[in-house]
Structure formats: structure tokens, C-alpha cells
Design an enzyme around this catalytic site. Structure first.
Site, PDB file in Angstrom:
ATOM      1  N   LEU A  31      -8.491  25.585  33.694  1.00 43.34           N
ATOM      2  CA  LEU A  31      -8.818  25.046  32.386  1.00 43.34           C
ATOM      3  C   LEU A  31     -10.224  25.516  32.039  1.00 43.34           C
ATOM      4  O   LEU A  31     -11.086  25.608  32.922  1.00 43.34           O
ATOM      5  CB  LEU A  31      -8.804  23.510  32.400  1.00 43.34           C
ATOM      6  N   ASP A  32     -10.463  25.824  30.768  1.00 42.51           N
ATOM      7  CA  ASP A  32     -11.818  26.180  30.342  1.00 42.51           C
ATOM      8  C   ASP A  32     -12.782  25.055  30.695  1.00 42.51           C
ATOM      9  O   ASP A  32     -12.393  23.881  30.775  1.00 42.51           O
ATOM     10  CB  ASP A  32     -11.873  26.391  28.823  1.00 42.51           C
ATOM     11  N   LYS A  33     -14.044  25.400  30.844  1.00 40.14           N
ATOM     12  CA  LYS A  33     -15.077  24.407  31.154  1.00 40.14           C
ATOM     13  C   LYS A  33     -15.036  23.237  30.182  1.00 40.14           C
ATOM     14  O   LYS A  33     -15.120  22.072  30.580  1.00 40.14           O
ATOM     15  CB  LYS A  33     -16.460  25.072  31.118  1.00 40.14           C
ATOM     16  N   GLY A  34     -14.875  23.524  28.891  1.00 36.07           N
ATOM     17  CA  GLY A  34     -14.925  22.477  27.882  1.00 36.07           C
ATOM     18  C   GLY A  34     -13.625  21.731  27.674  1.00 36.07           C
ATOM     19  O   GLY A  34     -13.582  20.760  26.912  1.00 36.07           O
ATOM     20  N   THR A  35     -12.546  22.171  28.335  1.00 40.64           N
ATOM     21  CA  THR A  35     -11.248  21.516  28.173  1.00 40.64           C
ATOM     22  C   THR A  35     -11.040  20.506  29.292  1.00 40.64           C
ATOM     23  O   THR A  35     -11.262  20.812  30.461  1.00 40.64           O
ATOM     24  CB  THR A  35     -10.105  22.557  28.203  1.00 40.64           C
TER      25      THR A  35
END
Length: 328
Positions: free
Chosen positions: A141-145
Site C-alpha cells: 500500500l502507498d505510504k499515504g494509503t
């Protein structure tokens, strides 16, 4: 450790190895590309090389490169405001609810502790056959997700889950809040590649990799400005949901990198959450699904701006699955 195989009939090298070694396609490609494979004594690095009958294929399985654990005190301090929730655990798999603002893997630009550091502290570690210490990370998952992801705790589980990623028997449904309501449920199929002028971004590029996403309208805010939507990925490109939404002039609230603009400048992250994960248990073959509760900030935004009775009905797991019937 080395293994030697004799080719019985003509085949591609990668396909030949997949018939003889229990591993995912990606792991086998890494073995070849890192030059751990020889054909008739000659090192090869191309997965698509054609093999002839009676050729000898030798495979070298390297030991995992074990990276040192960071200082435990530093990790705990770095993660003190980032609670990693455990949704399910058995001896083979671990299902987590990842908080936003937490990176999965180390990189030169990453200064804080990562999810891999957290796994190391938990002593959940797994080496792939290509010699990389991966700590069971099967998908990312992306850092911000924020949201749900699965970690393999055994080599057998890692291979099984990686194969499910390839054949699409494992997948996730995402929730997002966007700045302009969708007119209808839709599929976006546009190629994605690295933005040529901003390396932090991905873009729709003619020569990019094939990418396909589906978006389903769940609920509209009380002021009719925002939509709560569900997203389903048919491919796994970096930033895929964000790029595809931007391509239809929709933006996730807080996602300034991909064009969100508005009065909601107090949002310190983008509202994208991996909500539901479905998979087949790699050991027991049992069909399983897991839901990751929303972070407090996203939950509070919904409570303030949406009819929550309708929202709870719409984000029911069965309803989310059914809302993508239009894609089949």
C-alpha cells in the site's frame, strides 16, 4: 544450495522452472535476472530464453541477505502514533490494518521506521528463494494509503499468496472520498507510467503499462459536493486509483499531488483506504475475507458530512462486492 534439472521437451526457461520449482513467477524471474541460473554451464539472465531437449539447467538458491534490525527504541518512538492493527493471525498468515503515513519498505529517502521494521520487531521474517529478505510482504500500500494487507509468515504461504495475486483470486476493495460526485459507475482503462517531468508522480502515458480500475458510487454528501466511492483494481500500478480518478477530473480529498484543490486544507493526508481483502488461505484452501475499519479522521469526516445510516448500509461487504457486478 544447487539443483540440476534436465529438459525433457522444448520450453521457455521461466516456464520450465515454474514446472519444477514451487515459487511465484516473480521470484523465478528474479532468480534468472540475478544470474542464479545456468543452462549447460553458461549463466543466463533472460527469462524468455528457449530451452532444447536434454539441456541441463542448474539453479543456485542463495542465502537470504539479512539486514540489521534498527534500534528498537527508535522504531518504537517512530511508530508511537502509528498503530498497526492485527485483524487476523495464524501460523501462516498475518492480516493487518496499516495506518496512513507508514511506509512499507526501507529506501534511501525513508527516515522513519517502516512496516518491515515493525515486522522485524515481531520476528516475522521470510526470505524469498531469490535471496532477498522480504518479511512476508506479498502486496503493498502507498505510504499515504491506510487499510488491509496480508503478510505471509511461511515460505509456503508466500508462494501461495503470490500466485493468487497473479491469477486474481486475491484482491482488495478500496474506499475513497472524492471532490466531485461520479455521474455513474464506470471502468477506467488507461496506461500508466512515470511522469516524465515529476518523478514523484505517475501519469497516463501512451507507452505506459496497461492499467484498469473500476469505480462504484456509494453515497453523496449532504451538501452534494463529495462522493464516497468504492474502487476495484484489475491491475496493480503505482498510484493507480489516484491517477485514474485524476484522468476523469476527480480527486481524492487531500491528494494534492494529483490535483486536489479546495477549502479542506486541514486534511493532512488523502482519504483512500483499503477496506476489504479477499483471498484463499494458502494452506487450508479456505475462502476468507477481512475488513479493516476506517481511521478516525476519515470516519469523522463521513459522520460530519454524510448520512451515516446510508453509509453503513452501502459499505456492507456484500453490497460492495455486488456494486461491481457491472464489470463482469
Amino acid at each position: 544450495m544447487n539443483k540440476i534439472f534436465i529438459v525433457q521437451e522444448p520450453n521457455r526457461l521461466d516456464k520450465f522452472l515454474s514446472l519444477n520449482i514451487e515459487a511465484s513467477r516473480n521470484q523465478l524471474e528474479q532468480l534468472i535476472k540475478k544470474e542464479y541460473v545456468k543452462v549447460d554451464g553458461k549463466t543466463v539472465s533472460k527469462p524468455g530464453i528457449k530451452l532444447k531437449e536434454n539441456q541441463e539447467v542448474e539453479v543456485f538458491f542463495p542465502e537470504a541477505q539479512i539486514n540489521p534490525v534498527k534500534d528498537e527504541e527508535f522504531i518504537q518512538e517512530s511508530l508511537k502514533d502509528k498503530e498497526v492493527g492485527i485483524i487476523y493471525e495464524d501460523e501462516h498468515i498475518l492480516v493487518l490494518n496499516k495506518p496512513y503515513n507508514l511506509t512499507i519498505h526501507d529506501a534511501p529517502s525513508v527516515k522513519d521506521a517502516t512496516l518491515v521494521d515493525w515486522l522485524k520487531l515481531k520476528k516475522i521474517s521470510l526470505s524469498t528463494i531469490s535471496g532477498e529478505e522480504r518479511h512476508g510482504i506479498v502486496h503493498r500500500l502507498d505510504k499515504g494509503t491506510s487499510g488491509v494487507m496480508v503478510v505471509a509468515k511461511s515460505n509456503e504461504a508466500h508462494v501461495g499468496l503470490a500466485k493468487q495475486l497473479e491469477d486474481k483470486t486475491m484482491g482488495r476493495f478500496y474506499l475513497a472520498i472524492i471532490d466531485l460526485p461520479l455521474k455513474e459507475d464506470l471502468i477506467v482503462e488507461k496506461p500508466i507510467g512515470r511522469n516524465p517531468t515529476n518523478r514523484l508522480k505517475m501519469s497516463i502515458l501512451e507507452n505506459g503499462k496497461n492499467a484498469k480500475s473500476a469505480f462504484c458510487k456509494l453515497a453523496t454528501s449532504n451538501n452534494e459536493k463529495y462522493d464516497l466511492i468504492a474502487a476495484k483494481l484489475f491491475t496493480g500500478r503505482t498510484h493507480q486509483i489516484r491517477v485514474h480518478l485524476a484522468s476523469i477530473n476527480r480527486h481524492i480529498l487531500g491528494d494534492n499531488l494529483y490535483g486536489f484543490k479546495g477549502e479542506l486544507n486541514k486534511i493532512n493526508r488523502f482519504y483512500l483506504h483499503a477496506y476489504n481483502l479477499y483471498l484463499i488461505h494458502p494452506i487450508t484452501n479456505k475462502q476468507m475475507s477481512f475488513t479493516a475499519k476506517l481511521n478516525n479522521d476519515m470516519q469523522e469526516f463521513l459522520e460530519k458530512n454524510f448520512n451515516m445510516e446510508s453509509v453503513y448500509d452501502k459499505i456492507n461487504e456484500t453490497n460492495i462486492i455486488n456494486c461491481f457486478d457491472f464489470t463482469s
